[in-house]
Design a protein around this motif. Structure first.
Motif, PDB file in Angstrom:
ATOM      1  N   SER A  37       7.384  -0.187 -14.352  1.00 34.41           N
ATOM      2  CA  SER A  37       7.125  -1.100 -15.459  1.00 34.41           C
ATOM      3  C   SER A  37       6.353  -2.321 -14.958  1.00 34.41           C
ATOM      4  O   SER A  37       6.740  -2.972 -13.983  1.00 34.41           O
ATOM      5  N   ALA A  38       5.271  -2.649 -15.641  1.00 30.97           N
ATOM      6  CA  ALA A  38       4.419  -3.764 -15.230  1.00 30.97           C
ATOM      7  C   ALA A  38       5.114  -5.110 -15.411  1.00 30.97           C
ATOM      8  O   ALA A  38       4.780  -6.077 -14.731  1.00 30.97           O
ATOM      9  N   VAL A  39       6.081  -5.186 -16.292  1.00 31.49           N
ATOM     10  CA  VAL A  39       6.795  -6.437 -16.537  1.00 31.49           C
ATOM     11  C   VAL A  39       7.592  -6.858 -15.303  1.00 31.49           C
ATOM     12  O   VAL A  39       7.794  -8.048 -15.053  1.00 31.49           O
ATOM     13  N   LEU A  40       8.017  -5.912 -14.493  1.00 29.23           N
ATOM     14  CA  LEU A  40       8.866  -6.191 -13.344  1.00 29.23           C
ATOM     15  C   LEU A  40       8.082  -6.392 -12.047  1.00 29.23           C
ATOM     16  O   LEU A  40       8.672  -6.410 -10.972  1.00 29.23           O
ATOM     17  N   ILE A  41       6.764  -6.580 -12.116  1.00 31.56           N
ATOM     18  CA  ILE A  41       5.946  -6.722 -10.911  1.00 31.56           C
ATOM     19  C   ILE A  41       6.360  -7.937 -10.094  1.00 31.56           C
ATOM     20  O   ILE A  41       6.242  -7.936  -8.867  1.00 31.56           O
ATOM     21  N   GLU A  42       6.879  -8.976 -10.754  1.00 28.45           N
ATOM     22  CA  GLU A  42       7.286 -10.178 -10.025  1.00 28.45           C
ATOM     23  C   GLU A  42       8.521  -9.934  -9.161  1.00 28.45           C
ATOM     24  O   GLU A  42       8.783 -10.715  -8.241  1.00 28.45           O
ATOM     25  N   ASP A  43       9.257  -8.898  -9.440  1.00 28.79           N
ATOM     26  CA  ASP A  43      10.472  -8.597  -8.689  1.00 28.79           C
ATOM     27  C   ASP A  43      10.246  -7.593  -7.569  1.00 28.79           C
ATOM     28  O   ASP A  43      11.189  -7.238  -6.864  1.00 28.79           O
ATOM     29  N   VAL A  44       9.018  -7.131  -7.392  1.00 24.43           N
ATOM     30  CA  VAL A  44       8.696  -6.200  -6.318  1.00 24.43           C
ATOM     31  C   VAL A  44       8.284  -7.020  -5.100  1.00 24.43           C
ATOM     32  O   VAL A  44       7.386  -7.859  -5.182  1.00 24.43           O
ATOM     33  N   PRO A  45       8.941  -6.804  -3.960  1.00 23.94           N
ATOM     34  CA  PRO A  45       8.681  -7.643  -2.783  1.00 23.94           C
ATOM     35  C   PRO A  45       7.422  -7.228  -2.005  1.00 23.94           C
ATOM     36  O   PRO A  45       7.463  -6.389  -1.122  1.00 23.94           O
ATOM     37  N   PHE A  46       6.296  -7.825  -2.349  1.00 23.11           N
ATOM     38  CA  PHE A  46       5.082  -7.564  -1.594  1.00 23.11           C
ATOM     39  C   PHE A  46       4.305  -8.874  -1.436  1.00 23.11           C
ATOM     40  O   PHE A  46       4.520  -9.834  -2.173  1.00 23.11           O
ATOM     41  N   THR A  47       3.417  -8.895  -0.443  1.00 25.03           N
ATOM     42  CA  THR A  47       2.566 -10.062  -0.210  1.00 25.03           C
ATOM     43  C   THR A  47       1.112  -9.637  -0.330  1.00 25.03           C
ATOM     44  O   THR A  47       0.800  -8.436  -0.388  1.00 25.03           O
ATOM     45  N   GLU A  48       0.226 -10.618  -0.337  1.00 31.51           N
ATOM     46  CA  GLU A  48      -1.196 -10.294  -0.429  1.00 31.51           C
ATOM     47  C   GLU A  48      -1.680  -9.554   0.811  1.00 31.51           C
ATOM     48  O   GLU A  48      -2.612  -8.753   0.738  1.00 31.51           O
ATOM     49  N   GLU A  49      -1.077  -9.814   1.954  1.00 35.63           N
ATOM     50  CA  GLU A  49      -1.466  -9.124   3.177  1.00 35.63           C
ATOM     51  C   GLU A  49      -1.153  -7.631   3.088  1.00 35.63           C
ATOM     52  O   GLU A  49      -1.848  -6.810   3.690  1.00 35.63           O
ATOM     53  N   ASP A  50      -0.100  -7.286   2.349  1.00 35.23           N
ATOM     54  CA  ASP A  50       0.230  -5.871   2.163  1.00 35.23           C
ATOM     55  C   ASP A  50      -0.872  -5.144   1.401  1.00 35.23           C
ATOM     56  O   ASP A  50      -1.154  -3.977   1.665  1.00 35.23           O
ATOM     57  N   PRO A  58      -2.482   0.776  -4.784  1.00 38.17           N
ATOM     58  CA  PRO A  58      -1.491   1.172  -5.800  1.00 38.17           C
ATOM     59  C   PRO A  58      -0.348   2.022  -5.241  1.00 38.17           C
ATOM     60  O   PRO A  58       0.793   1.870  -5.662  1.00 38.17           O
ATOM     61  N   GLN A  59      -0.648   2.871  -4.269  1.00 32.80           N
ATOM     62  CA  GLN A  59       0.410   3.719  -3.707  1.00 32.80           C
ATOM     63  C   GLN A  59       1.452   2.875  -2.982  1.00 32.80           C
ATOM     64  O   GLN A  59       2.641   3.174  -3.042  1.00 32.80           O
ATOM     65  N   ASN A  60       1.011   1.816  -2.291  1.00 34.57           N
ATOM     66  CA  ASN A  60       1.942   0.934  -1.601  1.00 34.57           C
ATOM     67  C   ASN A  60       2.845   0.230  -2.605  1.00 34.57           C
ATOM     68  O   ASN A  60       4.056   0.147  -2.420  1.00 34.57           O
ATOM     69  N   ILE A  61       2.260  -0.260  -3.686  1.00 33.33           N
ATOM     70  CA  ILE A  61       3.046  -0.937  -4.732  1.00 33.33           C
ATOM     71  C   ILE A  61       3.996   0.052  -5.396  1.00 33.33           C
ATOM     72  O   ILE A  61       5.161  -0.267  -5.658  1.00 33.33           O
ATOM     73  N   TYR A  62       3.536   1.266  -5.661  1.00 32.49           N
ATOM     74  CA  TYR A  62       4.396   2.272  -6.292  1.00 32.49           C
ATOM     75  C   TYR A  62       5.577   2.639  -5.397  1.00 32.49           C
ATOM     76  O   TYR A  62       6.688   2.852  -5.882  1.00 32.49           O
ATOM     77  N   SER A  63       5.345   2.712  -4.087  1.00 26.98           N
ATOM     78  CA  SER A  63       6.463   3.022  -3.195  1.00 26.98           C
ATOM     79  C   SER A  63       7.465   1.875  -3.164  1.00 26.98           C
ATOM     80  O   SER A  63       8.671   2.101  -3.066  1.00 26.98           O
ATOM     81  N   LEU A  64       6.975   0.630  -3.279  1.00 29.61           N
ATOM     82  CA  LEU A  64       7.889  -0.509  -3.355  1.00 29.61           C
ATOM     83  C   LEU A  64       8.684  -0.485  -4.656  1.00 29.61           C
ATOM     84  O   LEU A  64       9.873  -0.814  -4.669  1.00 29.61           O
ATOM     85  N   TYR A  65       8.035  -0.120  -5.758  1.00 29.39           N
ATOM     86  CA  TYR A  65       8.743   0.046  -7.036  1.00 29.39           C
ATOM     87  C   TYR A  65       9.870   1.070  -6.882  1.00 29.39           C
ATOM     88  O   TYR A  65      10.997   0.833  -7.332  1.00 29.39           O
ATOM     89  N   ASN A  66       9.560   2.207  -6.264  1.00 27.55           N
ATOM     90  CA  ASN A  66      10.581   3.243  -6.101  1.00 27.55           C
ATOM     91  C   ASN A  66      11.726   2.773  -5.223  1.00 27.55           C
ATOM     92  O   ASN A  66      12.890   3.081  -5.500  1.00 27.55           O
ATOM     93  N   GLN A  67      11.414   2.020  -4.164  1.00 31.44           N
ATOM     94  CA  GLN A  67      12.469   1.530  -3.277  1.00 31.44           C
ATOM     95  C   GLN A  67      13.392   0.561  -4.008  1.00 31.44           C
ATOM     96  O   GLN A  67      14.606   0.626  -3.867  1.00 31.44           O
ATOM     97  N   VAL A  68      12.825  -0.325  -4.813  1.00 32.09           N
ATOM     98  CA  VAL A  68      13.650  -1.267  -5.576  1.00 32.09           C
ATOM     99  C   VAL A  68      14.487  -0.505  -6.612  1.00 32.09           C
ATOM    100  O   VAL A  68      15.649  -0.827  -6.851  1.00 32.09           O
TER     101      VAL A  68
END
Length: 101
Positions: A37-50, A58-68
């Motif tokens: 869900s795009a609304v929860l992007i603020e709760d996914v722990p990533f930095t700009e360096e990632d 997108p795959q890195n962000i999606y894997s972080l979504y799945n981990q959370v």
């Protein structure tokens, strides 16, 4: 025989109510994080360096979504366990109420 009773009836009932709420809330959060869900992007722990060093951001962000999402499901399972303990405490309190000492 030692008693397994360690909390009173009101605390056990409160534990059940809080556990039910925790399971509902965390299960829904887990579903929404797993659905990315795009609304929860603020709760996914990533930095700009990632994102900067990654060839496929997108795959890195999606894997972080799945981990959370998995973390939310684990927390919901812990709430189920706490609810089960609270339910046992309620039953032990009811049984002790009818015992004659």
């Amino acid at each position: 025989m030692p008693s397994l009773l360690f909390c009173g009836p009101k605390m056990a009932a409160c534990g059940i109510v809080i556990s039910i709420w925790g399971v509902i809330m965390l299960a829904m959060l887990g579903i929404f994080f797993s659905a990315k869900s795009a609304v929860l992007i603020e709760d996914v722990p990533f930095t700009e360096e990632d994102i900067r060093g990654d060839k496929n951001p997108p795959q890195n962000i999606y894997s972080l979504y799945n981990q959370v999402g998995i973390n939310c499901f684990i927390a919901a399972a812990i709430y189920v366990a706490v609810g089960a303990v609270s339910l046992c405490q309620v039953r032990l309190n009811k049984r002790q109420e009818y015992m004659v000492t």
